[in-house]
Design an enzyme around this catalytic site. Structure first.
Site, PDB file in Angstrom:
ATOM      1  N   CYS A 106      -5.761  -2.458   2.802  1.00 25.34           N
ATOM      2  CA  CYS A 106      -5.600  -2.356   4.254  1.00 25.34           C
ATOM      3  C   CYS A 106      -6.909  -2.665   4.989  1.00 25.34           C
ATOM      4  O   CYS A 106      -7.485  -3.723   4.812  1.00 25.34           O
ATOM      5  CB  CYS A 106      -5.040  -0.986   4.613  1.00 25.34           C
ATOM      6  SG  CYS A 106      -4.158  -0.963   6.208  1.00 25.34           S
ATOM      7  N   GLU A 118       0.840  -1.195   0.000  1.00 25.56           N
ATOM      8  CA  GLU A 118       0.000   0.000   0.000  1.00 25.56           C
ATOM      9  C   GLU A 118       0.879   1.250   0.000  1.00 25.56           C
ATOM     10  O   GLU A 118       1.886   1.331   0.717  1.00 25.56           O
ATOM     11  CB  GLU A 118      -0.893   0.012   1.239  1.00 25.56           C
ATOM     12  CG  GLU A 118      -1.748   1.267   1.367  1.00 25.56           C
ATOM     13  CD  GLU A 118      -2.583   1.298   2.642  1.00 25.56           C
ATOM     14  OE1 GLU A 118      -3.515   2.122   2.707  1.00 25.56           O
ATOM     15  OE2 GLU A 118      -2.305   0.511   3.576  1.00 25.56           O
ATOM     16  N   LYS A 144      -9.011   3.728  -2.620  1.00 18.04           N
ATOM     17  CA  LYS A 144      -9.479   3.297  -1.304  1.00 18.04           C
ATOM     18  C   LYS A 144     -10.751   4.052  -0.932  1.00 18.04           C
ATOM     19  O   LYS A 144     -10.777   5.288  -0.950  1.00 18.04           O
ATOM     20  CB  LYS A 144      -8.373   3.557  -0.281  1.00 18.04           C
ATOM     21  CG  LYS A 144      -8.567   2.918   1.085  1.00 18.04           C
ATOM     22  CD  LYS A 144      -7.299   3.119   1.912  1.00 18.04           C
ATOM     23  CE  LYS A 144      -7.361   2.395   3.232  1.00 18.04           C
ATOM     24  NZ  LYS A 144      -6.101   2.556   4.000  1.00 18.04           N
TER      25      LYS A 144
END
Length: 433
Positions: free
Chosen positions: A194, A44, A156
């Protein structure tokens, strides 16, 4: 007939500049290509950086000029992929967005550079990036096919905690899976970034698209991460790959470290990062009994003690001390860069955990990258406290995903979709063609 591919995760930390990190991607990918790897996942925010420990000097109801300068530096470190703030979808993928006058491409050229690296190495790349679009930053993942270029990009949808101060929310419409065929094996892959992996409905949106390769680039270095990856793999009957950065305090950019212990000047940070990149080829490959591979950072000379006890390691410079997971604490062979096989490594090597020390040596993230099978079996990792040259590679049979669907398909036979319904605005939940 088995559907075999070699997949790998890279555990690295962002370097001092975005251009150096992009160069590192090229050298790591070339090394992966030399090892016969077909698909490679980076962590990430690897391009652009994860600003761990930085508060941007913000509190509820207050910001400061110093914090704004930190954000300015971070904004400049981010990459411009030429997309719109709202996300242009297929228009971005197909490169049909309008160009400015006297411009030959949109963005800063990073997209084209990633496409070149994938094309020349013949490795499918999945890279975590911090993307700049308009006046906002987005945590994103880009999928780069070696033959077709960028197949997709997603942002995200739910930044965690303080990330919400610096990252905008991406559109759930970008959660679409992408499909490709590598060596005759059809892949349907998608990424959850995540703590999106803690969102059950988001996970279900990916399962509904029939993914057989589930990607989880992360910044979570806790030991609780691996059980989540095992749950997702077993639940989705997909191979799960998770890559995290391994970072010491001294590896943070100067605009975060300014005035703190271990701080470097910009020039010192660039010099250190350049030297770090030059050491990447000084690596060895460890093979377990199951033929899984781990690439370690420095050449080792494995020698036995005079009394026949466990061997010790002599390397160039300081050999990092790491903790190997229990499934790797077996007799191993080390393959050097010229494929000369060295004696087996004792299980006692690298078992002591590094606690860090002065001058920025302490770990802020210990890594924990891993690869898990569709039945929840840990195939490789978790890899702890390896910050240079960490590469986990496994050859897998994608027919295992279909074997797993025999008794569990949470988007089909085990879903009760006659009673339970999931819709996501702007997202087609049907598997991609």
């Amino acid at each position: 007939m088995p559907k075999l591919l070699k997949i790998a995760v890279s555990q690295e930390h962002t370097l001092a500049t975005t251009s150096l990190t992009l160069s590192a991607i090229e050298s790591i990918t070339q090394r992966a290509s030399d090892l016969g790897i077909d698909l490679l996942l980076f962590p990430e925010a690897y391009l652009g950086g994860y600003p761990r420990s930085c508060s941007f000097d913000a509190s509820v109801g207050a910001r400061s000029p110093e914090g704004r300068e930190q954000f300015l530096n971070y904004f400049h470190d981010a990459i411009d992929l030429g997309d719109t703030p709202g996300g242009a979808g297929h228009a971005w993928i197909d490169k049909t967005l309008p160009l400015g006058k006297e411009e030959s491409l949109r963005g800063d050229g990073t997209r084209e550079e990633l496409e070149r690296i994938a094309r020349e190495s013949k490795v499918f790349l999945v890279v975590g990036v911090v993307e700049r679009a308009g006046g906002s930053l987005y945590c994103a993942v880009v999928y780069v096919d070696p033959f077709q270029g960028c197949l997709g990009k997603r942002r995200k949808v739910m930044p965690t905690g303080s990330e919400r101060l610096i990252w905008a929310q991406g559109s759930p419409s970008t959660l679409n899976a992408v499909s490709t065929t590598i060596k005759g094996v059809k892949l349907t892959l998608a990424a959850a970034i995540c703590w999106e992996n803690y969102m059950p409905l988001l996970r279900q949106s990916l399962y509904s698209q029939n993914v057989n390769l589930y990607l989880a680039p992360t910044a979570d270095p806790r030991e609780t991460w691996l059980p989540l990856m095992q749950t997702i793999a077993c639940e989705g009957r997909a191979f799960v790959m998770s890559a995290n950065q391994c970072t010491r305090r001294k590896d943070l950019p100067p605009w975060i470290l300014d005035g703190k212990d271990g701080a470097k000047s910009k020039e010192e940070a660039v010099a250190a990062a350049t030297a770090f990149a030059a050491r990447r080829r000084e690596s060895v490959v460890t093979k377990t009994e199951e033929n899984h591979e781990i690439m370690w950072p420095n050449p080792v000379d494995v020698t036995k003690t005079t009394n026949g006890d466990a061997p010790h390691v002599n390397g160039k410079g300081s050999q990092p001390v790491v903790s190997r997971p229990s499934n790797l604490r077996k007799s191993m062979s080390v393959i050097s860069s010229d494929d000369d096989e060295l004696p087996p490594i004792s299980s006692s090597m690298h078992e002591e955990k590094t606690s860090g020390g002065p001058d920025g040596e302490e770990f802020l993230s210990r890594g924990g990258s891993c690869i898990v099978s569709p039945f929840g079996e840990v195939l490789a990792g978790p890899l702890w406290e390896v910050e240079e040259g960490g590469l986990l590679a496994v050859e897998v049979d994608f027919e295992d995903c279909e074997r797993g669907r025999f008794d569990l398909d949470v988007a089909g036979s085990y879903s009760r979709n006659d009673a339970f319904k999931l819709t996501v605005d702007g997202l087609d939940l049907n598997p991609p063609p």
